[in-house]
Scaffold this active site. Structure first.
Site, PDB file in Angstrom:
ATOM      1  N   HIS A 133     -37.786  -5.360   9.709  1.00  0.00           N
ATOM      2  CA  HIS A 133     -38.064  -4.303   8.740  1.00  0.00           C
ATOM      3  C   HIS A 133     -39.161  -3.424   9.311  1.00  0.00           C
ATOM      4  O   HIS A 133     -40.040  -3.891  10.040  1.00  0.00           O
ATOM      5  CB  HIS A 133     -38.520  -4.946   7.427  1.00  0.00           C
ATOM      6  CG  HIS A 133     -38.614  -4.025   6.267  1.00  0.00           C
ATOM      7  ND1 HIS A 133     -39.652  -3.132   6.110  1.00  0.00           N
ATOM      8  CD2 HIS A 133     -37.818  -3.848   5.185  1.00  0.00           C
ATOM      9  CE1 HIS A 133     -39.493  -2.459   4.984  1.00  0.00           C
ATOM     10  NE2 HIS A 133     -38.382  -2.871   4.395  1.00  0.00           N
ATOM     11  N   LYS A 193     -39.840  -9.048  -5.365  1.00  0.00           N
ATOM     12  CA  LYS A 193     -38.519  -9.514  -4.931  1.00  0.00           C
ATOM     13  C   LYS A 193     -38.221 -10.914  -5.452  1.00  0.00           C
ATOM     14  O   LYS A 193     -37.137 -11.460  -5.195  1.00  0.00           O
ATOM     15  CB  LYS A 193     -38.433  -9.498  -3.402  1.00  0.00           C
ATOM     16  CG  LYS A 193     -38.553  -8.107  -2.781  1.00  0.00           C
ATOM     17  CD  LYS A 193     -38.473  -8.184  -1.266  1.00  0.00           C
ATOM     18  CE  LYS A 193     -38.802  -6.849  -0.605  1.00  0.00           C
ATOM     19  NZ  LYS A 193     -37.816  -5.803  -0.879  1.00  0.00           N
TER      20      LYS A 193
END
Length: 407
Positions: A119, A222
């Site tokens: 990421h 998340k």
């Protein structure tokens, strides 16, 4: 919908209030009332600026904040609460690590090992450190199915390697890396191992002592917690050797006009007024996860992933990125539809009230490595249902015809 489905869905009122099949869980998850209530209760009953106040309300806020830290430490099996730093999110955790540990201990000519599937949050901070310190970035390349053998790290690591920073679960492939083996390889060469756990901590048991990672970063939002709260775990000896990342109130021990000494870890990394409500929400989310248990969560997510992938393989012109085995996806199914741009795919799904994500998913170098510009990603949580997966598959089969294709 099964009895278990109904029990779980009751925990998420958003599905009663909105007509949506929510398949963007890798970006953020929905929040159960127990999490929202925990945050609300704090602000209604115990709100005060913690850590420095000597009055009852501030002491209660301090206790709540530190209790949340202890819950996080237990959740990931840290040795002690002091190894838990609260941040805003995984991105801030990784930046804190890069610009504190990296800027102090990385020198000219040193090497930092990343993978091309990181990421951007686990790539760009380290690239900045390398540029500023004259160090070199070394990239590991996965196979086309997302597999990154630990032996690939062994081939690239040298005695100049100071840091290895890798994701535990790719946010594009969904595939888990063997970070335990990779951390052992890093340590054998005198390097520090940092793990990006943003996509692993919400979906599986992560034990930092068993993995023997030196640092772990993850976000609360998340894993059913509020936005704005994240965690950097670090072995205490490393944290004690690192300078503060931000300066100001709360992180000091003593200040004069010409010098300052800093608080002990973890507080020297938590400058300013802290997010007590977010930390309490994260603690409630941990309790929520533990109430259902990893066995239930992992089985449901695997069954849904298998149902989705099996159905997608029956639809022509669909290409799934990564491995053939649903076990290697951890609820993440990234795909392309031949001849249809991912933005159009997402827009058509939205017309059917199905939420998916389109783009490069903050992993643009990986997409370039794979030879694709962008993709569509459907990501599952354990609160999704078979009926929702079937709705996704029904809509998927209609996309090419709606774009004018006859087959």
């Amino acid at each position: 919908m099964t009895k278990e489905d109904k029990l779980i869905r009751k925990e998420f009122p958003v599905f009663e209030n909105r007509n949506v099949v929510y398949l963007d869980n890798s970006a953020t998850t929905q929040k159960p009332p127990c999490v929202l209530k925990a945050v609300e209760d704090y602000y209604e009953k115990n709100n005060a600026n913690p850590l420095r106040g000597l009055y009852e309300l501030s002491i209660a806020a301090t206790d709540a904040y530190e209790d949340a830290r202890a819950s996080v430490a237990r959740f990931i099996n840290a040795k002690e609460s002091a190894e838990i730093i609260f941040t805003r999110n995984a991105t801030e955790s990784l930046n804190l690590l890069a610009f504190s540990y990296g800027m102090k201990f990385v020198n000219e000519g040193d090497e930092i090992i990343l993978s091309v599937m990181e990421h951007h949050s686990n790539m760009l901070p380290w690239r900045q450190v390398a540029e500023m310190k004259g160090a070199k970035i070394v990239y590991l390349e996965p196979d086309q199915d997302g597999y990154l053998p630990a032996e690939r790290l062994e081939e690239k690591i040298t005695d100049r390697t100071k840091i290895v920073s890798l994701t535990q679960v790719s946010n594009v492939f969904g595939r888990e890396n063997d970070v335990k083996k990779m951390a052992a390889i890093a340590h054998a060469h005198g390097a520090v191992f940092s793990c990006d756990g943003a996509q692993s901590v919400p979906h599986m048991k992560v034990d930092v002592q068993d993995l023997d990672v030196d640092f772990l970063s993850f976000s609360g939002h998340k894993m059913y917690a509020p936005m704005g709260i994240g965690v950097l775990y670090g072995k205490k000896a490393f944290l004690e050797a690192m300078p503060p990342f931000m300066y100001g109130g709360e992180m000091i021990e003593y200040v004069t006009l010409d010098r300052a000494t800093y608080a002990e870890v973890p507080h020297k990394f938590e400058a300013g007024t802290v997010n007590v409500g977010g930390a309490i929400g994260l603690e409630a989310a941990i309790q929520f996860i533990e109430r259902f248990g990893w066995e239930t969560i992992e089985k449901r997510e695997y069954d849904l992933t298998k149902r989705m992938m099996d159905g997608m393989k029956e639809i022509p012109h669909i290409h799934i990125l990564g491995a053939e085995n649903p076990e290697d996806h951890h609820g993440i199914v990234t795909f392309q539809i031949e001849g249809v741009h991912p933005h159009d795919v997402a827009a058509i799904f939205d017309s059917y009230h199905i939420a998916v994500r389109a783009g490069h998913h903050c992993a643009q170098p990986l997409h370039k490595f794979l030879g694709v510009m962008s993709t569509t990603r459907a990501s599952l949580a354990f609160y999704n249902t078979e009926e929702e997966v079937d709705a996704f598959l029904d809509a998927l089969a209609k996309i090419r015809p709606e774009m004018g294709y006859e087959d």
